[in-house]
Design a protein around this motif. Sequence first.
Motif, PDB file in Angstrom:
ATOM      1  N   ARG A  12       0.817  -1.209   0.000  1.00  0.00           N
ATOM      2  CA  ARG A  12       0.000   0.000   0.000  1.00  0.00           C
ATOM      3  C   ARG A  12       0.852   1.260   0.000  1.00  0.00           C
ATOM      4  O   ARG A  12       0.603   2.181  -0.786  1.00  0.00           O
ATOM      5  CB  ARG A  12      -0.908   0.005   1.228  1.00  0.00           C
ATOM      6  N   SER A  13       1.819   1.328   0.901  1.00  0.00           N
ATOM      7  CA  SER A  13       2.472   2.598   1.202  1.00  0.00           C
ATOM      8  C   SER A  13       3.905   2.652   0.692  1.00  0.00           C
ATOM      9  O   SER A  13       4.570   1.623   0.513  1.00  0.00           O
ATOM     10  CB  SER A  13       2.468   2.834   2.718  1.00  0.00           C
ATOM     11  N   THR A  14       4.386   3.877   0.496  1.00  0.00           N
ATOM     12  CA  THR A  14       5.765   4.099   0.075  1.00  0.00           C
ATOM     13  C   THR A  14       6.723   3.742   1.213  1.00  0.00           C
ATOM     14  O   THR A  14       6.315   3.676   2.386  1.00  0.00           O
ATOM     15  CB  THR A  14       5.979   5.565  -0.308  1.00  0.00           C
ATOM     16  N   PRO A  15       8.002   3.517   0.908  1.00  0.00           N
ATOM     17  CA  PRO A  15       8.966   3.225   1.976  1.00  0.00           C
ATOM     18  C   PRO A  15       9.005   4.302   3.056  1.00  0.00           C
ATOM     19  O   PRO A  15       9.229   3.997   4.234  1.00  0.00           O
ATOM     20  CB  PRO A  15      10.302   3.134   1.222  1.00  0.00           C
ATOM     21  N   GLN A  16       8.780   5.555   2.663  1.00  0.00           N
ATOM     22  CA  GLN A  16       8.825   6.644   3.645  1.00  0.00           C
ATOM     23  C   GLN A  16       7.676   6.520   4.655  1.00  0.00           C
ATOM     24  O   GLN A  16       7.885   6.704   5.864  1.00  0.00           O
ATOM     25  CB  GLN A  16       8.748   7.996   2.915  1.00  0.00           C
ATOM     26  N   ARG A  45       6.733  -0.735  -2.479  1.00  0.00           N
ATOM     27  CA  ARG A  45       6.548   0.301  -3.494  1.00  0.00           C
ATOM     28  C   ARG A  45       7.816   1.117  -3.679  1.00  0.00           C
ATOM     29  O   ARG A  45       8.755   1.055  -2.882  1.00  0.00           O
ATOM     30  CB  ARG A  45       5.401   1.239  -3.094  1.00  0.00           C
ATOM     31  N   GLU A  46       7.825   1.916  -4.749  1.00  0.00           N
ATOM     32  CA  GLU A  46       8.946   2.812  -4.985  1.00  0.00           C
ATOM     33  C   GLU A  46       8.876   4.002  -4.029  1.00  0.00           C
ATOM     34  O   GLU A  46       7.856   4.255  -3.401  1.00  0.00           O
ATOM     35  CB  GLU A  46       8.923   3.307  -6.435  1.00  0.00           C
ATOM     36  N   ASP A  47       9.989   4.737  -3.959  1.00  0.00           N
ATOM     37  CA  ASP A  47      10.065   5.884  -3.055  1.00  0.00           C
ATOM     38  C   ASP A  47       8.998   6.922  -3.367  1.00  0.00           C
ATOM     39  O   ASP A  47       8.544   7.068  -4.512  1.00  0.00           O
ATOM     40  CB  ASP A  47      11.440   6.547  -3.169  1.00  0.00           C
TER      41      ASP A  47
END
Length: 695
Positions: free
Chosen positions: A287-291, A319-321
């Motif tokens: 679901r979510s970005t690494p951040q 996911r990608e950044d």
Amino acid sequence: MQAEAVLAGLDPEQRAVAEATRGPVCVLAGAGTGKTRAITHRIAYATLTGVVTPQRVLAVTFTTRAAGELRSRLRALGAPGVQARTFHAAALRQLSYFWPKVVGGDPPKIIESKIGLVRDAARECGIRESDPSKLRDIASEIEWAKVTQHRPEDYMDAASRAGRRPSTDVVEVARVYAEYDRLRRERNLLDFEGMLELTVAILHDEPQVLRQVRDQYRFFVVDEFQDVNPLQKMLLDTWLGDRDDLCVVGDPNQTIYSFTGATSSYLLDFTKEHEAAKVVRLVRDYRSTPQVVRLANEVIGRARGDAAKRHKLELVAQREDGPDPVFSEYGDDVSEVADIAQRCRKLIEEGVPAREIAILFRINAQSARIEEALSGAGVPYVLRGAERFFERPEVREAVVRLRGAARAGGDAELDGLGLIQTVRHVLMGAGLTDAPPEGAGAARSRWESLAALGQLAEDMAVDNPSAGLADFVAELEERAAAQHAPTLEGVTLASLHATKGLEWDAVFVMGLTDGMVPIKYAETPEQVEEERRLLYVGVTRARAHLHLSWALSRDPGGDRYRQPSRFLDGLTSKTGTPVPARVDRAASRRTRRSGPQPCRVCGRPLTAAIEQKLGRCEDCPAELNEEVLLALKDWRARTAEERREPAFVIFTDSTLQAIAERAPSSLDELARIPGVGRVKLDRFGSDVLSLLGGR
């Protein structure tokens, strides 16, 4: 669909869940890890391989929306006969079926709300309570007592042991509880907890009924198992008997309903009850970005207690950044909501759909100010839980029209138009227009409802190109029965508790001060930790954009007595060791330097969003060239038609009025008007200045 095709595309852990079709299975599934995908593919795989027939499966979840989602996915996977219901819906179905056979007579009437009966019970006890919040509090205590199986006579001791602190004295709660039960029996009424109790009683007292139910359902799946309460567990155990084809799914990090009697102990101790259970952990976050994932892990990684350590689920981003989470501190609530509204406006201008933005808060009372700010900024919004979608008058009217068109052979009558065009033709008769009305009032709300039905038809046509109007009406009726509403085009406003199972591209979590998150009523370590998990739930709703904020005072110029939430300690450069996130203090610095924006006419501090946009009090006189305003509106109408966009997306009425009043002569001056923004400045700035210069 072939069985092996069901397994295609699953990651190794999801596949392990799908292939574990027999015996007890415990799935510990982190936020965004595809648990619904895993369990629906497990059910479909079991039915396609002959392990169980669809009619023998009972999938239980906690909301009608989630149950509807399960049924939709299972139909697409080739398992249309599976029963997916909430605990209460499953119990009501069984009770309604067996009542005439084993009891006879009129069954009790189900009450959806306890408030009316609680009010009557309080009056019978000589308590004339008119405060709705107090009545709700008493009703909540009665509900807690019933789901934890405590009777009126032992409520006070149980409440004391559990550390409950109701706003009404426990002695009075116990008296009202006893009278509530008496009135309920006298009037032949049944609340939701009583419905579960009565179902269990009939199953235990009537062996032939129990045999029939256990023969019907042999394969059980329970979602959100961390939120099961003792009464629901008793019903599940009755259904299951001595069998072990039970799959439970849950996330101990998302246990946020303990105050209602729910407990995660059934999930955490599942292997003690079922020693042969297979345990699968889902931690790949899609679901979510690494951040966002990194911040979520930081929030929950500071959890305290033995259970948190034993069952830690650390998410792994897939996911990608994306952009770093933003932390913003404001001088007051007014500044906070005004900035959030402008950030929402900017995201929409940059292409993020309004329905993919959410603003989350701890208590519903926080919504009033953000609603005002969004209205002032021309941002459409939807207040989650305010009104059931299918009960709205315009939706009921539209469904009647669609049903009538389907019965009359609507597809044929419209010269073979596809589903999308057919539905749109019918909805136009109910008031749908190509462009939404301006503003955020009742007319806009009605348009949004009809547009949501149109979008639902588009989604259905994509999923099933051969679908006709009759199929669409059937889908609407099933959704209405399950209260599975379509997504409305507007920024979602919701309490943190109401966001379970939902996700958005952009999430704003506001009001993060000590006393609010954690709430001041959280006194014990266990209660504080539940508040931490609540924040974790909010953070993990975001796919890419995440903004966390707090204000130091309630009103402009007020004492700044508030402190940021203790849960933010160590997450920002302000409070300790930083993570890759930034603290945005621009709004706070402006507030500290000069306070709220003053009215350019009388000098009074401006607090309302519309006043801040105009730069003056609404009742202060303004020099307004009506010809300029009309010219701006004509230009906006032409531009909206050329770009095929709603007029308010170009500029709202209040922004055009502010432009006409302030008469900017340069791009810099135009940029200072709230509601313009960099994107709009680049797109329309030259045209606006050219128009103003010609006047």
